[in-house]
Design a protein around this motif. Structure first.
Motif, PDB file in Angstrom:
ATOM      1  N   ASP A  86      27.311 -31.390  15.656  1.00 31.28           N
ATOM      2  CA  ASP A  86      28.251 -32.479  15.905  1.00 31.28           C
ATOM      3  C   ASP A  86      29.233 -32.019  16.976  1.00 31.28           C
ATOM      4  OD1 ASP A  86      30.503 -34.224  15.783  1.00 31.28           O
ATOM      5  OD2 ASP A  86      29.941 -34.827  13.753  1.00 31.28           O
ATOM      6  N   ARG A 119      32.992 -32.646  16.259  1.00 27.65           N
ATOM      7  CA  ARG A 119      33.469 -31.746  15.219  1.00 27.65           C
ATOM      8  C   ARG A 119      33.693 -30.350  15.790  1.00 27.65           C
ATOM      9  NH1 ARG A 119      29.640 -31.986  10.025  1.00 27.65           N
ATOM     10  NH2 ARG A 119      28.280 -30.762  11.391  1.00 27.65           N
ATOM     11  N   GLU A 152      29.812 -24.178  13.097  1.00 24.47           N
ATOM     12  CA  GLU A 152      29.148 -25.475  13.272  1.00 24.47           C
ATOM     13  C   GLU A 152      27.634 -25.356  13.177  1.00 24.47           C
ATOM     14  OE1 GLU A 152      28.135 -29.343  13.809  1.00 24.47           O
ATOM     15  OE2 GLU A 152      30.099 -28.511  13.284  1.00 24.47           O
TER      16      GLU A 152
END
Length: 430
Positions: free
Chosen positions: A13, A16, A110
């Motif tokens: 993402d 994010r 992530e």
């Protein structure tokens, strides 16, 4: 070995990812992109606390070892699953940049989260356990030597010796760990593999319009902390011929090192990146000059020959200035290749994203250099705008950060699916 193009994706993402990068940059961040987050400083402690809070809110289990290395285990593999560590460091140089090191820790968070989400959506188990890692004192700006936390972790440096390293104000590593609450006691084993995403810190990827690189080998380094010892005197009445100027001897070495590098073309880098002068007064002949000297090369022969010439240079400089000298410490790091299996896996992951990975040498040190002595290790690279590193204008664009993190996630997805067999040559794993 199965082609990565047929493997389900672990999609990262980008929004994010960028939000996390912005958040961590607040700790020690200044004007114009500057970052001063020296290891074990208050700012480093705040960033560590932020990372620990992220671990807790995202279901990672935090561990902190005795040198302050910070780990976040995701809990995906079974009790006997091999561990793959992913990360870098969040300490910085003084007045450095926001991306060196921190990008690798944020990308690890992530990428591992993306793999966990992808496996959960498929109802699949992971063949590996994954852990984010933030290594202590990678930069070596406050405490020397650099790569201190990872060196203790691998056994290359003794813990008690490391805890006694002191900064310019006399504060020890152990005292600094206590001040920010990171004198840990957890025991963490050497992983089955280590992967580190980093900014290139050089010009090649951007210059060649290439989005992804692999550091396939690392240079060796020899680092001296050298002191010239003269005699303090007044810069006015003291006759020039009677001065024992320690800084003058240091100046001879600084210029000599530049000439030495020129004699080896592209095969040798030299520097004096730090100079400590005592008493450091405009009206006083310096009685002591401490030089932090570096020699770097990909060739062991070149590095050994350069050190011999440095030794002769130091002796000649002392004679020329009429001063004494003492070598207070020497740190050595050998040159070596990165792991072939991880290189191949990274190439396949980049190819899946339609990019040919550019092979690079890493001349600067990374924690993967320490880990390479005990497990398969690699450093991956994303472009640096203008090749800038260790400067406030250091920049990796958000789209390049996201791209590199996606390649990283694809590598981790292969390891989650196949385990460490993903690192075997194709003909052996078929």
């Amino acid at each position: 070995m199965p082609d990565l193009s047929s493997r389900p994706s672990a999609a990262v993402d980008a929004a994010r990812l960028e939000a996390m990068m912005t958040a961590v940059s607040a700790f020690g961040g200044g004007e114009g992109g500057a970052m001063t987050r020296l290891t074990l400083s208050a700012e480093d402690g705040q960033a560590r606390d932020w990372l620990g809070a992220w671990f807790e809110s995202n279901g990672f289990t935090q561990k902190v070892d005795a040198i302050g290395n910070q780990f976040g285990f995701v809990g995906m593999g079974g009790p006997n699953a091999p561990v793959v560590m992913v990360g870098s460091h969040i300490d910085s140089q003084p007045n450095g940049g926001r991306f060196d090191g921190a990008l690798g820790v944020i990308s690890a968070c992530e990428a591992i989260r993306a793999v966990r989400e992808a496996l959960k959506a498929r109802g699949a188990l992971s063949a590996c356990e994954f852990a984010v890692v933030n290594w202590t004192n990678e930069e070596g700006a406050r405490f020397q030597p650099s790569l201190l936390g990872s060196s203790v972790f691998t056994g290359a440096a003794d813990l008690s010796w490391a805890l006694e390293r002191r900064d310019g104000n006399g504060v020890s590593v152990g005292e600094a760990l206590g001040a920010i609450g990171y004198e840990g006691s957890d025991k963490v084993a050497v992983p089955g593999a280590y992967v580190e995403l980093h900014i290139e810190g050089g010009p090649f990827l951007e210059r060649e319009s290439t989005r992804f690189g692999i550091f396939t080998r690392f240079w060796g380094a020899t680092k001296y902390r050298l002191a010239f010892l003269g005699r303090q005197a007044h810069t006015g009445p003291t006759p020039m011929a009677e001065r024992l100027d320690a800084l003058l001897a240091g100046a001879h070495v600084v210029t000599g090192l530049k000439a030495l590098a020129g004699a080896y073309g592209l095969d040798l880098h030299t520097s004096v990146g730090r100079l400590e002068v005592f008493p450091n007064s405009p009206n006083t002949v310096p009685s002591e000059a401490v030089l932090f000297i570096e020699l770097r090369s990909g060739s062991a022969a070149v590095l050994a020959e350069a050190e011999e010439k440095l030794t002769a240079m130091i002796e000649a400089a002392a004679v020329e200035a009429g001063v004494a000298f003492e070598v207070r410490s020497i740190d050595r790091r050998v040159a070596a290749p990165m792991d072939a299996g991880l290189i191949a896996l990274a190439e396949r992951a980049a190819s899946r994203q339609g990019v040919h990975a550019r092979h690079l040498d890493t001349i600067g040190g990374h924690d993967a250099v320490s880990l390479a002595a005990v497990c398969p290790s690699i450093v991956l690279a994303v472009p640096s705008v203008g090749g800038v590193i260790h400067h406030p204008t250091e920049l990796t664009r958000a789209e390049d950060h996201a791209f590199g993190t996606q390649v990283l996630a694809d590598m981790l997805m292969a390891l989650a699916t196949e385990g460490l067999a993903a690192l075997q040559p194709r003909e052996e794993a078929a």
